[in-house]
Structure formats: C-alpha cells, structure tokens
Scaffold this motif. Structure first.
Motif, PDB file in Angstrom:
ATOM      1  N   ASN A 254       0.810  -1.221   0.000  1.00 54.78           N
ATOM      2  CA  ASN A 254       0.000   0.000   0.000  1.00 54.78           C
ATOM      3  C   ASN A 254       0.847   1.276   0.000  1.00 54.78           C
ATOM      4  OD1 ASN A 254      -2.471   1.178   0.015  1.00 54.78           O
ATOM      5  ND2 ASN A 254      -2.685   1.176   2.248  1.00 54.78           N
ATOM      6  N   VAL A 255       2.168   1.102  -0.016  1.00 50.10           N
ATOM      7  CA  VAL A 255       3.021   2.269   0.250  1.00 50.10           C
ATOM      8  C   VAL A 255       2.913   3.345  -0.846  1.00 50.10           C
ATOM      9  CG1 VAL A 255       5.177   1.315  -0.725  1.00 50.10           C
ATOM     10  CG2 VAL A 255       5.278   2.945   1.147  1.00 50.10           C
ATOM     11  N   LYS A 256       2.700   2.914  -2.088  1.00 50.66           N
ATOM     12  CA  LYS A 256       2.594   3.868  -3.193  1.00 50.66           C
ATOM     13  C   LYS A 256       1.394   4.792  -2.958  1.00 50.66           C
ATOM     14  CE  LYS A 256       3.268   3.611  -8.036  1.00 50.66           C
ATOM     15  NZ  LYS A 256       2.919   2.923  -9.240  1.00 50.66           N
ATOM     16  N   ASN A 257       0.305   4.143  -2.601  1.00 46.07           N
ATOM     17  CA  ASN A 257      -0.933   4.850  -2.324  1.00 46.07           C
ATOM     18  C   ASN A 257      -0.771   5.833  -1.152  1.00 46.07           C
ATOM     19  OD1 ASN A 257      -3.565   5.238  -2.796  1.00 46.07           O
ATOM     20  ND2 ASN A 257      -4.272   3.541  -1.504  1.00 46.07           N
ATOM     21  N   ILE A 258      -0.115   5.352  -0.097  1.00 46.51           N
ATOM     22  CA  ILE A 258       0.105   6.176   1.103  1.00 46.51           C
ATOM     23  C   ILE A 258       0.884   7.439   0.720  1.00 46.51           C
ATOM     24  CG2 ILE A 258       1.373   6.248   3.311  1.00 46.51           C
ATOM     25  CD1 ILE A 258       0.664   3.220   3.618  1.00 46.51           C
ATOM     26  N   CYS A 259       1.945   7.258  -0.052  1.00 47.16           N
ATOM     27  CA  CYS A 259       2.798   8.398  -0.432  1.00 47.16           C
ATOM     28  C   CYS A 259       2.028   9.371  -1.322  1.00 47.16           C
ATOM     29  CB  CYS A 259       4.062   7.902  -1.132  1.00 47.16           C
ATOM     30  SG  CYS A 259       5.148   7.011  -0.013  1.00 47.16           S
ATOM     31  N   GLU A 260       1.228   8.840  -2.234  1.00 49.80           N
ATOM     32  CA  GLU A 260       0.433   9.692  -3.129  1.00 49.80           C
ATOM     33  C   GLU A 260      -0.550  10.533  -2.321  1.00 49.80           C
ATOM     34  OE1 GLU A 260       0.400  10.926  -6.197  1.00 49.80           O
ATOM     35  OE2 GLU A 260       2.317   9.855  -6.156  1.00 49.80           O
ATOM     36  N   GLU A 261      -1.274   9.874  -1.407  1.00 51.06           N
ATOM     37  CA  GLU A 261      -2.261  10.591  -0.580  1.00 51.06           C
ATOM     38  C   GLU A 261      -1.581  11.665   0.265  1.00 51.06           C
ATOM     39  OE1 GLU A 261      -5.546   7.018  -0.011  1.00 51.06           O
ATOM     40  OE2 GLU A 261      -4.619   7.901   1.754  1.00 51.06           O
ATOM     41  N   CYS A 262      -0.380  11.339   0.761  1.00 48.86           N
ATOM     42  CA  CYS A 262       0.364  12.312   1.575  1.00 48.86           C
ATOM     43  C   CYS A 262       0.713  13.534   0.721  1.00 48.86           C
ATOM     44  CB  CYS A 262       1.627  11.647   2.131  1.00 48.86           C
ATOM     45  SG  CYS A 262       2.761  12.794   2.910  1.00 48.86           S
ATOM     46  N   LYS A 263       1.228  13.287  -0.475  1.00 46.79           N
ATOM     47  CA  LYS A 263       1.643  14.395  -1.365  1.00 46.79           C
ATOM     48  C   LYS A 263       0.463  15.284  -1.735  1.00 46.79           C
ATOM     49  CE  LYS A 263       5.378  11.891  -3.635  1.00 46.79           C
ATOM     50  NZ  LYS A 263       5.628  11.063  -4.800  1.00 46.79           N
ATOM     51  N   GLN A 264      -0.708  14.644  -1.866  1.00 47.26           N
ATOM     52  CA  GLN A 264      -1.892  15.414  -2.286  1.00 47.26           C
ATOM     53  C   GLN A 264      -2.661  16.019  -1.098  1.00 47.26           C
ATOM     54  OE1 GLN A 264      -4.243  12.824  -4.752  1.00 47.26           O
ATOM     55  NE2 GLN A 264      -2.484  12.303  -6.029  1.00 47.26           N
ATOM     56  N   GLY A 265      -2.131  15.826   0.102  1.00 47.37           N
ATOM     57  CA  GLY A 265      -2.817  16.375   1.286  1.00 47.37           C
ATOM     58  C   GLY A 265      -4.118  15.661   1.587  1.00 47.37           C
ATOM     59  N   LYS A 266      -4.196  14.394   1.233  1.00 42.94           N
ATOM     60  CA  LYS A 266      -5.441  13.636   1.466  1.00 42.94           C
ATOM     61  C   LYS A 266      -5.307  12.656   2.620  1.00 42.94           C
ATOM     62  CE  LYS A 266      -7.146  13.680  -3.280  1.00 42.94           C
ATOM     63  NZ  LYS A 266      -7.138  12.921  -4.519  1.00 42.94           N
ATOM     64  N   ARG A 267      -4.265  12.812   3.427  1.00 43.84           N
ATOM     65  CA  ARG A 267      -4.002  11.822   4.477  1.00 43.84           C
ATOM     66  C   ARG A 267      -3.530  12.560   5.733  1.00 43.84           C
ATOM     67  NH1 ARG A 267      -1.738   6.590   5.558  1.00 43.84           N
ATOM     68  NH2 ARG A 267      -3.160   5.800   4.016  1.00 43.84           N
ATOM     69  N   GLY A 268      -4.136  12.288   6.851  1.00 40.34           N
ATOM     70  CA  GLY A 268      -3.718  12.922   8.103  1.00 40.34           C
ATOM     71  C   GLY A 268      -2.580  12.140   8.743  1.00 40.34           C
ATOM     72  N   CYS A 269      -1.664  12.829   9.391  1.00 39.71           N
ATOM     73  CA  CYS A 269      -0.498  12.153   9.977  1.00 39.71           C
ATOM     74  C   CYS A 269      -0.899  11.188  11.092  1.00 39.71           C
ATOM     75  CB  CYS A 269       0.501  13.178  10.501  1.00 39.71           C
ATOM     76  SG  CYS A 269       1.344  14.049   9.178  1.00 39.71           S
ATOM     77  N   VAL A 270      -1.921  11.559  11.879  1.00 36.86           N
ATOM     78  CA  VAL A 270      -2.312  10.679  12.994  1.00 36.86           C
ATOM     79  C   VAL A 270      -2.863   9.365  12.448  1.00 36.86           C
ATOM     80  CG1 VAL A 270      -3.875  10.419  14.968  1.00 36.86           C
ATOM     81  CG2 VAL A 270      -2.660  12.583  14.621  1.00 36.86           C
ATOM     82  N   ALA A 271      -3.753   9.462  11.460  1.00 40.59           N
ATOM     83  CA  ALA A 271      -4.332   8.241  10.865  1.00 40.59           C
ATOM     84  C   ALA A 271      -3.227   7.409  10.203  1.00 40.59           C
ATOM     85  CB  ALA A 271      -5.385   8.623   9.837  1.00 40.59           C
TER      86      ALA A 271
END
Ligand code: SF4
Length: 335
Positions: A254-271
């Motif tokens: 899932n790491v590709k997805n995680i990094c993409e969401e992070c770059k796009q601001g779609k992922r919170g650090c706590v979650a």
C-alpha cells in the motif's frame, strides 16, 4: 554435494530490534535450510566493550536467544551456542594473534569506525581486547570450519582479515583451515524512528521485537514526520518522513498509495501513524506469540543453549586437534 557450514551470531548486549530483523534475522531464517548453521551468542566479544558491566551481558544471553527463536530459527536445524563455553575459541585467538600485526588491526576500517564511536569508553587509548576482536572472530569462524558468513557490508573488512589469518596460518603450518566467504544476502540497514542512520537503545529510536503495542504506539506517535505539514490537507513530503519510511517496510502493498495521498494532502499524519502501528503489530504478532511460548518455558530455552553448546564444543575440538597437530603442540597425544 558438500554441506554448507554457516556461522553467524549476536553480542548479548540488549534485546533485538527490527533493525536486526530486516538486517540479518530474516536472512538467517531462510539460510537455516541451506546448510549446517551455527549461531553464536558472543558473550566474550560483548565484554570487549562491556567489561565493566558483566551483568548486562549475562542478562541478555537468554533475551537474544529468545528473540532468535521467536523469529522462526529452529533449534532442530540451528546449533545455538555460548562463546565463553568454547575454550577452543580462546586458544585459537591466542595462536592467531601471532599472525596479525597491530598496525593491520588499526587499519581495519570496521575496527577504526567502532573505536571512534566508543571514544567515551576508551578515551584516547583502546584496549588490547577490543583492538583484537577481529582475531577472536577469525577464531569463531574457523573453530567451526564455517565457510559462509552472513554479514552486513560494514563487516566485510572483518571477513577479509579472517581470510588473511587463514592464509597465513596455512602457509606456515599446513593446509588445515578453510577461507570463509561473506554472504551479503538482502542485508538492509534500517534507520531509527528519528531518522538517525543507527538504531539502538541509547538513541531511544528503535522498535524491539518484543515491544508491546503500547510501547510501539508511543514510539510511532513520536516518529519524525514532514515538519512543514500543519493541517491534514497540507501537501506532504513522504521522502523526509520516517512514518512513510516504515510503511515501506510494513505496508509494502500500500506504500505507493500512502505516499500519493500524503503528497496530495489527502491523508492525516495521525491516521497514517495508526495504520502503521496496526501493520507493525500484525507483522510482529506471530513473532511475539513464539517469544511468549519460550518465555513461559525457561527450562526449554536453557536446554537449547546447553545442547547446542555441547555440540559446538565437539565441532571445535575436531578443529583444535588438527590445528595442534600442525603447530606441533600435540604433546601427550598417546596418553
Ligand atoms: Fe508522513 Fe503519513 Fe504524515 Fe505523510 S501523512 S507526512 S507519510 S505521517
């Protein structure tokens, strides 16, 4: 076909962490099916820089052994032994010390780096025992006629030093020792949760194989992330975030997805951290279950080490007989 003889080991100075797991333990689990494997609990070597703390070394012998068993090393396939219980290793160390110059030991890059890291302990002048540990390591390897030595790249100079000792010994006394080969495998060096290249207890940046979920949660929640991210929808940079780095180890699919969401601001650090904690726990659960089994059975753990040490003693005695014969030290052999 000749059976491979593999030797590896750990210094009992603390419980093993995920740096050890990805760096060497995973490799060992695979290699245990490829030949005769010996795993040394290197308590004598641990004393070279813990001579003033023998309780620490003794106390960690069973911890290190239980960590090895927990990751899936099988005592029916692997011979676990205690270095201090094999006097032949100490004898060989003395014989080999005549074949190595002090200048050569001082030039050994691994030793040089370690001495620099241990300035606090040694000050300006290193002990004879620490400087000479590559000689003792050559004795560990050759006592068991081991030819395959799984190591990290930083330890290659130690194997080269052993090969030199073997060549010199054979050229002077006779061809009885075999030169070992380093096995690099997939050795990975894992950074600490703070981004430090080294992981360890003193740095407080390691996740131990036996850490509870509570301890892991505390550590991951404090891991270094992208400091520029304030709000959840700020675009992040996973390349400078240790949580992303650890997702790469524990959430591979899932790491590709995680990094993409992070770059796009779609992922919170706590979650993101909570997901990592869940994946680490999933990975460590079977290891911790096995560890728990052995923690409940101290007699069985002791027996594994006792039996393995006895077997290792017999192997070392065979080497010693050959060594003493060519060195003309075989007095009273008919008695
Ligand atoms: Fe790191 Fe995840 Fe936060 Fe991105 S979202 S900065 S990868 S913790």
């Amino acid at each position: 076909m000749e059976i491979k003889r593999i030797l590896t080991g750990d210094r009992p100075t603390g419980k093993l962490h995920i740096g050890h797991y990805f760096g060497s333990l995973q490799n060992r689990v695979k290699l245990q099916n490829d030949g005769k494997m010996f795993i040394e609990i290197a308590d004598v070597q641990a004393l070279t820089d813990n001579f003033n703390n023998p309780e620490k070394v003794k106390g960690n012998v069973k911890e290190v052994l239980m960590d090895q068993l927990a990751v899936g090393l099988d005592p029916n396939k692997v011979t676990f032994f205690l270095q201090s219980m094999i006097p032949e290793i100490a004898e060989l160390t003395v014989f080999y010390s005549n074949l190595v110059t002090i200048a050569r030991l001082e030039r050994n890059p691994t030793v040089k780096t370690e001495i620099a890291q241990k300035r606090e302990l040694f000050g300006e002048s290193v002990t004879y025992g620490f400087l000479g540990y590559p000689v003792s390591q050559a004795a560990d390897i050759t006592a068991f006629d081991a030819t395959i030595i799984p190591v990290g790249e930083d330890q290659l100079p130690l194997i080269e030093q052993c090969r030199e000792i073997v060549r010199k010994f054979n050229s002077i006394y006779g061809e009885v020792l075999r030169e070992p080969t380093a096995f690099l495998g997939e050795n990975k060096r894992i950074k600490g949760l703070d981004g430090n290249e080294k992981m360890g207890k003193s740095l407080g940046n390691a996740i131990y194989l036996s850490d509870s979920e509570e301890e892991i949660t505390k550590k991951v929640m404090n891991a270094v992330t992208d400091p520029a991210r304030i709000k959840k929808d700020d675009p992040g940079n996973p390349n400078i975030c240790m949580v992303a780095y650890y997702h790469n180890l524990f959430s591979k699919d899932n790491v590709k997805n995680i990094c993409e969401e992070c770059k796009q601001g779609k992922r919170g650090c706590v979650a993101c951290k909570k997901q990592l904690i869940k994946n680490i726990m999933e990975h460590l659960s079977p290891i911790q279950e096995r560890r728990h089994y052995y923690e409940e059975r101290p007699k069985e753990v002791r027996e594994i080490l006792f039996e393995g040490t006895n077997e290792a003693k017999k192997e070392a005695a065979k080497t010693m007989e050959k060594v003493k014969e060519v060195m003309k030290l075989d007095y009273f052999k008919d008695k």
